[in-house]
Design a protein around this motif. Structure first.
Motif, PDB file in Angstrom:
ATOM      1  N   ASP A  94       0.686  -1.329   0.025  1.00  0.00           N
ATOM      2  CA  ASP A  94      -0.033  -0.001   0.086  1.00  0.00           C
ATOM      3  C   ASP A  94       0.789   1.198   0.130  1.00  0.00           C
ATOM      4  O   ASP A  94       2.205   1.324  -0.184  1.00  0.00           O
ATOM      5  N   GLU A  95       0.107   2.441   0.170  1.00  0.00           N
ATOM      6  CA  GLU A  95       0.993   3.713   0.031  1.00  0.00           C
ATOM      7  C   GLU A  95       2.202   3.765   1.162  1.00  0.00           C
ATOM      8  O   GLU A  95       3.233   4.291   0.734  1.00  0.00           O
ATOM      9  N   ASN A  96       2.202   3.197   2.173  1.00  0.00           N
ATOM     10  CA  ASN A  96       3.214   3.001   3.286  1.00  0.00           C
ATOM     11  C   ASN A  96       4.026   1.849   3.233  1.00  0.00           C
ATOM     12  O   ASN A  96       5.362   2.032   3.655  1.00  0.00           O
ATOM     13  N   ASN A  97       3.657   0.707   2.944  1.00  0.00           N
ATOM     14  CA  ASN A  97       4.257  -0.549   3.247  1.00  0.00           C
ATOM     15  C   ASN A  97       4.801  -1.236   2.066  1.00  0.00           C
ATOM     16  O   ASN A  97       4.182  -1.312   1.031  1.00  0.00           O
ATOM     17  N   TYR A  98       6.324  -1.044   1.760  1.00  0.00           N
ATOM     18  CA  TYR A  98       6.840  -1.605   0.642  1.00  0.00           C
ATOM     19  C   TYR A  98       8.034  -2.715   1.270  1.00  0.00           C
ATOM     20  O   TYR A  98       8.361  -2.790   2.356  1.00  0.00           O
ATOM     21  N   TYR A  99       8.314  -3.681   0.445  1.00  0.00           N
ATOM     22  CA  TYR A  99       9.203  -4.691   0.375  1.00  0.00           C
ATOM     23  C   TYR A  99      10.403  -4.648  -0.680  1.00  0.00           C
ATOM     24  O   TYR A  99      10.035  -4.611  -1.804  1.00  0.00           O
ATOM     25  N   ALA A 100      11.612  -4.938  -0.265  1.00  0.00           N
ATOM     26  CA  ALA A 100      12.519  -5.171  -1.342  1.00  0.00           C
ATOM     27  C   ALA A 100      13.379  -6.562  -0.946  1.00  0.00           C
ATOM     28  O   ALA A 100      13.738  -6.655   0.283  1.00  0.00           O
ATOM     29  N   THR A 101      13.813  -7.282  -1.967  1.00  0.00           N
ATOM     30  CA  THR A 101      14.627  -8.113  -1.907  1.00  0.00           C
ATOM     31  C   THR A 101      16.047  -7.942  -2.536  1.00  0.00           C
ATOM     32  O   THR A 101      15.803  -7.103  -3.508  1.00  0.00           O
ATOM     33  N   GLY A 102      16.906  -8.759  -2.174  1.00  0.00           N
ATOM     34  CA  GLY A 102      18.221  -8.659  -2.650  1.00  0.00           C
ATOM     35  C   GLY A 102      19.317  -9.655  -2.451  1.00  0.00           C
ATOM     36  O   GLY A 102      18.867 -10.865  -2.016  1.00  0.00           O
ATOM     37  N   THR A 103      20.716  -9.309  -2.562  1.00  0.00           N
ATOM     38  CA  THR A 103      21.555 -10.425  -2.405  1.00  0.00           C
ATOM     39  C   THR A 103      21.835 -10.627  -0.822  1.00  0.00           C
ATOM     40  O   THR A 103      21.371  -9.870  -0.138  1.00  0.00           O
ATOM     41  N   ASP A 104      22.439 -11.808  -0.354  1.00  0.00           N
ATOM     42  CA  ASP A 104      22.915 -12.357   0.896  1.00  0.00           C
ATOM     43  C   ASP A 104      21.420 -12.334   1.467  1.00  0.00           C
ATOM     44  O   ASP A 104      21.465 -11.971   2.828  1.00  0.00           O
ATOM     45  N   SER A 105      20.492 -12.799   1.002  1.00  0.00           N
ATOM     46  CA  SER A 105      19.257 -13.259   1.511  1.00  0.00           C
ATOM     47  C   SER A 105      18.507 -12.013   2.212  1.00  0.00           C
ATOM     48  O   SER A 105      17.621 -12.247   3.241  1.00  0.00           O
ATOM     49  N   TYR A 106      18.535 -10.689   1.676  1.00  0.00           N
ATOM     50  CA  TYR A 106      18.186  -9.544   2.407  1.00  0.00           C
ATOM     51  C   TYR A 106      16.581  -9.496   2.182  1.00  0.00           C
ATOM     52  O   TYR A 106      16.284  -9.553   0.892  1.00  0.00           O
ATOM     53  N   ILE A 107      15.733  -9.280   2.881  1.00  0.00           N
ATOM     54  CA  ILE A 107      14.608  -8.533   2.527  1.00  0.00           C
ATOM     55  C   ILE A 107      14.378  -7.549   3.658  1.00  0.00           C
ATOM     56  O   ILE A 107      14.533  -7.545   4.558  1.00  0.00           O
ATOM     57  N   ILE A 108      13.990  -6.465   3.000  1.00  0.00           N
ATOM     58  CA  ILE A 108      13.904  -4.981   3.881  1.00  0.00           C
ATOM     59  C   ILE A 108      12.359  -4.711   3.675  1.00  0.00           C
ATOM     60  O   ILE A 108      11.880  -4.899   2.796  1.00  0.00           O
ATOM     61  N   ARG A 109      12.289  -3.748   4.606  1.00  0.00           N
ATOM     62  CA  ARG A 109      10.648  -3.328   4.617  1.00  0.00           C
ATOM     63  C   ARG A 109      10.840  -1.795   5.100  1.00  0.00           C
ATOM     64  O   ARG A 109      11.539  -1.548   6.270  1.00  0.00           O
ATOM     65  N   THR A 110       9.616  -1.223   4.891  1.00  0.00           N
ATOM     66  CA  THR A 110       9.284  -0.016   5.294  1.00  0.00           C
ATOM     67  C   THR A 110       7.764   0.147   5.347  1.00  0.00           C
ATOM     68  O   THR A 110       7.070  -0.335   4.992  1.00  0.00           O
ATOM     69  N   THR A 111       7.717   0.768   6.760  1.00  0.00           N
ATOM     70  CA  THR A 111       6.101   1.227   7.010  1.00  0.00           C
ATOM     71  C   THR A 111       5.785   2.566   6.956  1.00  0.00           C
ATOM     72  O   THR A 111       4.533   3.093   7.291  1.00  0.00           O
ATOM     73  N   ASN A 112       6.691   3.536   6.238  1.00  0.00           N
ATOM     74  CA  ASN A 112       6.355   4.859   5.998  1.00  0.00           C
ATOM     75  C   ASN A 112       6.908   5.436   4.712  1.00  0.00           C
ATOM     76  O   ASN A 112       7.384   6.565   4.412  1.00  0.00           O
ATOM     77  N   GLY A 113       6.702   4.756   3.725  1.00  0.00           N
ATOM     78  CA  GLY A 113       6.750   4.985   2.158  1.00  0.00           C
ATOM     79  C   GLY A 113       8.420   5.157   1.899  1.00  0.00           C
ATOM     80  O   GLY A 113       8.448   5.817   0.979  1.00  0.00           O
ATOM     81  N   GLY A 114       9.323   4.708   2.693  1.00  0.00           N
ATOM     82  CA  GLY A 114      10.615   4.564   2.460  1.00  0.00           C
ATOM     83  C   GLY A 114      11.429   5.627   3.093  1.00  0.00           C
ATOM     84  O   GLY A 114      12.623   5.558   2.713  1.00  0.00           O
ATOM     85  N   ALA A 115      10.808   6.134   3.957  1.00  0.00           N
ATOM     86  CA  ALA A 115      11.499   6.987   4.844  1.00  0.00           C
ATOM     87  C   ALA A 115      12.537   6.584   5.828  1.00  0.00           C
ATOM     88  O   ALA A 115      13.797   6.840   5.889  1.00  0.00           O
ATOM     89  N   ASN A 116      12.291   5.217   6.100  1.00  0.00           N
ATOM     90  CA  ASN A 116      13.078   4.207   7.015  1.00  0.00           C
ATOM     91  C   ASN A 116      12.879   2.745   6.554  1.00  0.00           C
ATOM     92  O   ASN A 116      11.775   2.549   6.232  1.00  0.00           O
ATOM     93  N   TRP A 117      14.008   2.134   6.600  1.00  0.00           N
ATOM     94  CA  TRP A 117      13.810   0.692   6.144  1.00  0.00           C
ATOM     95  C   TRP A 117      14.425  -0.084   7.229  1.00  0.00           C
ATOM     96  O   TRP A 117      15.401   0.043   8.160  1.00  0.00           O
ATOM     97  N   ILE A 118      13.585  -1.242   7.486  1.00  0.00           N
ATOM     98  CA  ILE A 118      14.197  -2.465   8.500  1.00  0.00           C
ATOM     99  C   ILE A 118      14.843  -3.516   7.797  1.00  0.00           C
ATOM    100  O   ILE A 118      13.757  -4.181   6.789  1.00  0.00           O
ATOM    101  N   PRO A 119      15.858  -3.874   8.025  1.00  0.00           N
ATOM    102  CA  PRO A 119      16.519  -5.041   7.410  1.00  0.00           C
ATOM    103  C   PRO A 119      16.193  -6.234   8.006  1.00  0.00           C
ATOM    104  O   PRO A 119      15.724  -6.405   9.088  1.00  0.00           O
ATOM    105  N   TYR A 120      16.274  -7.498   7.217  1.00  0.00           N
ATOM    106  CA  TYR A 120      16.019  -8.735   7.804  1.00  0.00           C
ATOM    107  C   TYR A 120      16.985  -9.741   6.839  1.00  0.00           C
ATOM    108  O   TYR A 120      17.006  -9.479   5.475  1.00  0.00           O
ATOM    109  N   THR A 121      17.766 -10.380   7.259  1.00  0.00           N
ATOM    110  CA  THR A 121      18.631 -11.457   6.501  1.00  0.00           C
ATOM    111  C   THR A 121      18.978 -12.656   7.216  1.00  0.00           C
ATOM    112  O   THR A 121      19.051 -12.636   8.507  1.00  0.00           O
ATOM    113  N   HIS A 122      18.921 -13.869   6.498  1.00  0.00           N
ATOM    114  CA  HIS A 122      19.398 -15.142   7.017  1.00  0.00           C
ATOM    115  C   HIS A 122      20.854 -15.066   6.982  1.00  0.00           C
ATOM    116  O   HIS A 122      21.560 -16.087   7.792  1.00  0.00           O
TER     117      HIS A 122
END
Length: 415
Positions: free
Chosen positions: A163-191
């Motif tokens: 939706d307008e605020n919640n985005y996800y992006a995937t990448g190398t090294d099993s990264y998935i990042i998420r934002t809950t404020n339209g990209g102003a801040n990102w929270i990383p997650y990786t295995h």
């Protein structure tokens, strides 16, 4: 050449079997370049792109018309029937406002290779790319600005806008990042694994899936706060595209022409026959029945029945010729250590439903030690691998059953 009635019957049987099992049909793309992305705005109008190439159809893929557009294009999407976007190498972003008649280059502000483009509405969209590139537009692509405030190094490969605020992006090294404020801040997650994650999709605000290299498959049920670990849909094969039609039905496409399907919100998956061994980079299903997939060497596939009959993962259909009788073949090799393959035939009996097949392995005392198949299968010849690395050497029996039919054979495990 004389063609007699017998030849005609054989040709008709082969054609019938092909229709019955391989339900993804090749369309003529007119190019040998790999096609990396596909997007349809309606049942007739669609686009796909690759190296220096954009293809368009207005008749559901019966014909594709090529436009030469310089660049190694990776992603295409549309926000309405007229307005679309393409991203690719060296920071290239193109826009069309006339259904692909013309593509106009936009300024991205980067020279990094761009990997995906997605929009939540006609104005707001994001682009992912190498070298931790994340771009956003809020004016329909008239201008793009960076929303990458990330300090770690990662190449981003795909994105999903919920939706307008919640985005996800995937990448190398099993990264998935998420934002809950339209990209102003990102929270990383990786295995912390080296495997890249090529695609991500969500069926609702909480439940999402990501997959990529080597069949790695991750699930979240809390909006990306945590993701499941150590789950592989198919070891050794890579999935490049993951798309859900609704809350229950989704498809994965990837290397060697693999196409997996779930109708249980990702809990169980089966495999559909695509008829190609080319890597499939992108897929789109317009509904439960109609969809397209594109891939290597100009491959374009279409289905009009949701991919047709599926087969449980791990069971390979090795022939489309319908057997005359049930049969359980001797395993090969035999003796074996630690794996062997078991082939079996299922005949047609005029049933409207698939045969309920069970294939199990028992030790010499009659105790079941493995269940290899427990599924509904259409007529055909199938093969399954039995891995006995956790069992001791000895004599084992494997039994195939379907209603009134039952057959048992002996095999020997030597370690």
């Amino acid at each position: 050449m004389r063609i007699n009635l017998k030849h005609i019957i054989v040709l008709l049987l082969l054609a019938f079997n092909s229709i019955a099992y391989s339900q993804w049909y090749q369309q003529q793309s007119g190019t040998n370049y790999a096609l990396k992305s596909v997007y349809f705005t309606d049942i007739n109008s669609g686009y796909t792109c690759g190296y220096n190439t954009v293809l368009k159809t207005t008749n559901a893929g019966v014909n594709w018309v090529k436009t030469i557009l310089q660049g190694n294009h990776q992603s295409v999407t549309f926000t309405d029937i007229n307005t679309g976007y393409i991203t690719g190498d060296s920071g290239k972003i193109f826009i069309t406002t006339n259904s692909g008649a013309n593509w106009i280059a936009q300024s991205s502000g980067t020279v990094s290779n761009l990997t995906s483009v997605n929009f939540v509405n006609s104005q707001t969209g994001i682009v992912t790319g190498y070298e931790k590139t994340l771009l956003k537009t809020t004016n329909g692509g008239a201008s793009w600005f960076s929303i990458s405030n990330i300090i770690w190094f990662v190449d981003f490969l795909s994105s999903k806008i919920v939706d307008e605020n919640n985005y996800y992006a995937t990448g190398t090294d099993s990264y998935i990042i998420r934002t809950t404020n339209g990209g102003a801040n990102w929270i990383p997650y990786t295995h912390g694994e080296v495997n890249p994650l090529f695609t991500v999709d969500f069926i609702n605000s909480s439940t999402g899936f990501a997959t990529g290299c080597c069949g790695m498959f991750m699930v979240t049920t809390n909006s990306g706060v945590n993701w499941s670990d150590n789950n592989y849909l198919s070891l050794g094969f890579t999935f490049h595209s993951l798309k859900f039609i609704n809350n229950s039905t989704g498809f994965c496409a990837g290397s060697n022409g693999m196409m997996y399907r779930t109708t249980s919100s990702g809990v169980y998956w089966d495999s559909t026959v695509t008829g190609t061994d080319q890597t499939l980079y992108s897929l789109q299903m317009l509904n439960n029945s109609t969809g397209w997939a594109v891939g290597g060497y100009g491959t374009i596939l279409k289905t009009t029945n949701g991919g047709g009959p599926g087969f449980p993962i791990g069971i390979e259909q090795v022939s489309e010729v319908i057997p005359q009788n049930y049969s359980l073949h001797q395993n090969y090799p035999n003796p074996f250590n630690p794996t062997t393959k078991i082939k079996f035939d299922i005949k047609a009996e005029g049933r409207s439903e698939k045969a309920k097949i069970e294939l199990s392995v028992f030790n010499i005392l009659g105790k079941q030690v493995a269940e290899l198949v427990n599924a509904g299968l259409a007529p055909g010849t199938f093969e399954v691998e039995f891995d006995a690395r956790n069992l001791p050497s000895g004599v084992y029996y494997y039994r195939l059953t379907d209603g009134d039919f039952e057959e048992t054979r002996k095999m020997v495990l030597l370690k």
